[in-house]
Scaffold this motif. Structure first.
Motif, PDB file in Angstrom:
ATOM      1  N   GLY B 221       1.699  10.096  13.952  1.00  0.00           N
ATOM      2  CA  GLY B 221       1.103   9.063  14.239  1.00  0.00           C
ATOM      3  C   GLY B 221       1.392   7.453  14.632  1.00  0.00           C
ATOM      4  O   GLY B 221       2.461   7.231  13.946  1.00  0.00           O
ATOM      5  N   LEU B 222       0.844   6.772  15.374  1.00  0.00           N
ATOM      6  CA  LEU B 222       1.069   5.227  15.696  1.00  0.00           C
ATOM      7  C   LEU B 222       1.149   4.998  14.317  1.00  0.00           C
ATOM      8  O   LEU B 222       1.480   3.658  14.193  1.00  0.00           O
ATOM      9  N   GLY B 223       0.104   4.762  13.527  1.00  0.00           N
ATOM     10  CA  GLY B 223      -0.122   3.800  12.408  1.00  0.00           C
ATOM     11  C   GLY B 223       1.365   4.463  11.461  1.00  0.00           C
ATOM     12  O   GLY B 223       1.725   3.727  10.504  1.00  0.00           O
ATOM     13  N   TYR B 224       1.212   5.491  10.958  1.00  0.00           N
ATOM     14  CA  TYR B 224       2.288   5.964  10.471  1.00  0.00           C
ATOM     15  C   TYR B 224       4.094   5.326  11.047  1.00  0.00           C
ATOM     16  O   TYR B 224       4.110   4.509  10.145  1.00  0.00           O
ATOM     17  N   ARG B 225       3.863   5.267  12.775  1.00  0.00           N
ATOM     18  CA  ARG B 225       4.862   4.407  12.039  1.00  0.00           C
ATOM     19  C   ARG B 225       5.474   2.649  12.293  1.00  0.00           C
ATOM     20  O   ARG B 225       6.194   2.273  11.427  1.00  0.00           O
TER      21      ARG B 225
END
Lengths: 265, 273
Positions: B221-225
């Protein structure tokens, strides 16, 4: 018009909001087929009375009987309505507005028609549009129509509900005078053709005289300057239109004019 | 000279003024980046555009050495799926509650106070509960987004429903309509464009909850990355990711606006008829 008993009986109707009496001691009988115009100064309760007939407002005292039974406490298909504005559905085209009127008249949960009944409603709607002079505007949305055309649509839609009583709440108040007289002619012809009983609220006394068979003037009979809310308006004149002389017109016209403002020192 | 409130820019000037702050920001960034890299070529805080380009290239166009996947696109797909599902659920529930409470006083009497109280609960404070109840999988992230924006949509739709002129509801009744016919034919179609507006307004909050949930517990996920590479101060990845989220948000918003105009031609100009 042949029936002996009055269609509508108003029996000692009062309307009170908290401490303010809006209407008091209203008594009247109306025969089927009459065209009653209601005039009066603004705030005199004529629209309140119309809303009682409509069923959105209930009398505080007394009762209104329709064919001998109390008038239902909510709007229903026996009483059609045209408001001054917001009377049509803005998200439907002119034709869809009328087809929806036919769909609402039938039971069911979706309010839509299918197959043959839809084709029939469509045909009926197109005929009605011709009759009110909107044939060319069938596929337009209400916001593309002029004020007069919008009211034509509202009237056509109300008539598709096959009401016995048609209520008009200042329907032409926002229209230009020239268009207004066209609308008068339309309403009169529809009234005759559909054998309607019409109640029309207006603050234009001339309109009240010109249209209709009967004129009601709403005004306060009693005044208490210390507590203006103590007394409500009543029907001060109940006249069969046509038998009216000019002096009386003048007199009513004077009475309805707003009182000159008294400046407070 | 005219008063300031009466001065309007012409077409060219307007475009120039609109682009100016962006250009200035880019120039400012480049100057600062150059200055820092001059002093320390290994500086990670303000990478040059070529370093950012390398970062994008590594994430988007080269398969990951560990999993063999193109991480950037996988992150995008995962995040958009979560956001889309969360928003869709919120829109459906919000639409239903909003119309019911806006049009039916008997339902409003018990639902509205509840809705008001629920809308005051900070959704992020509930996140641990969601992890406990729904586990660390996709469900809890979707539920967080849904819980976060449903009250807003429901209350907005409730207000919009109440704004429909009473005359229209009375008119329908005088034509013989029953409650369900009025709700389906008069209220619902007029509320749908308002629903899209409400969704547009709530998407910002939706992104917030998405990234928060991904930061706490996710495997992509974008936030995870962003939160993952923060450990290595990998600004060359964080910056393009943030820009990409902004671009996605912008195009989703524009797409919904376009949909509103195309699907409801009577809206805006016609709603006061």
């Amino acid at each position: 018009m042949t029936s002996e008993k009055p269609m509508l009986q108003v029996k000692n109707v009062w309307k009170r909001y908290d401490e303010t009496v809006v209407l008091e001691r209203l008594n009247a009988d109306v025969m089927e087929g009459e065209f009653v115009t209601l005039v009066g100064t603004s705030g005199c309760g004529k629209s309140t009375f119309l809303n009682m007939l409509l069923g959105t407002v209930q009398p505080s005292k007394g009762e209104i009987l329709l064919d001998g039974n109390p008038i239902p406490a909510e709007p229903g298909p026996d009483r059609g309505i045209v408001f001054q504005q917001y009377s049509v559905f803005p998200h439907m085209t002119v034709l869809e507005n009328l087809i929806a009127a036919s769909a609402f008249a039938k039971p069911g949960w979706s309010g839509r028609l299918f197959g043959q009944s839809k084709a029939k409603a469509r045909q009926q709607a197109l005929e009605m549009l011709e009759q009110v002079g909107l044939g060319a505007a069938a596929n337009k949305y209400p916001h593309e129509l002029s004020g007069g055309m919008k009211q034509r649509l509202a009237i056509a839609q109300a008539l598709l509900g096959r009401p016995r009583i048609l209520l008009l709440d200042e329907p032409f108040g926002a229209l230009d005078p020239g268009i207004r007289s066209d609308m008068h002619a339309l309403v009169l012809s529809l009234w005759r053709e559909y054998k309607l009983t019409v109640f029309m609220v207006t603050h234009d006394l001339k309109e009240g005289f010109y249209l209709g068979t009967r004129l009601w003037v709403f005004d306060k009979l009693r005044h208490d300057p210390q507590a203006p809310g103590n007394y409500g308006a009543a029907i001060t004149y109940d006249l069969a239109v046509g038998q009216m002389d000019k002096d009386l017109y003048q007199q009513i016209d004077e009475e309805l004019r707003p009182m000159p403002e008294v400046s407070v020192a | 000279m005219k008063r300031l409130i009466n001065q309007t820019p012409g077409k060219t000037l307007k475009l120039f003024l609109a682009l100016l702050p962006f250009a200035l920001l880019i120039v400012l960034y480049m100057a600062s980046s150059d200055a820092r890299l001059e002093v320390n070529p290994n500086d990670k805080l303000l990478p040059s555009f070529s370093q950012i380009g390398d970062g994008i290239d590594r994430m988007a166009f080269e398969p990951s050495k560990r999993t063999g996947e193109y991480l950037f696109w996988q992150d995008t797909a995962s995040s958009l799926t979560r956001l889309g599902m969360g928003v869709l659920i919120a829109a459906a529930i919000g639409l239903f509650i909003g119309i019911v409470t806006g049009a039916l006083p008997l339902f409003s009497a018990w639902l509205s106070p509840l809705l008001t109280v629920v809308s005051l609960i900070p959704p992020l404070a509930v996140l641990p509960i969601l992890f406990i109840v729904f586990g660390l999988g996709e469900l809890s992230k979707v539920v967080l987004i849904a819980i976060g924006i449903t009250p807003f949509i429901a209350r907005d739709i409730q207000r919009r429903t109440q704004e429909i002129p009473a005359e229209q509801l009375v008119k329908a009744q005088t034509l013989g309509a029953n409650t369900s016919q009025i709700l389906l034919r008069v209220v619902l179609p007029q509320i749908l464009p308002k629903l899209i507006d409400a969704v547009r307004l709530s998407l910002g909050a939706g992104w917030l909850f998405l990234i928060a949930a991904e930061a706490v517990a996710a495997t992509d996920g974008l936030g995870y990355r962003i939160f993952l590479v923060r450990r290595y101060m990998a600004m060359d990845v964080i910056l393009p990711y943030v820009a990409w989220i902004t671009v996605l948000a912008f195009f989703i918003d524009q797409a919904l606006r376009w949909l509103n105009e195309k699907a409801f031609p009577w809206h805006q100009t016609g709603e006061k008829s």
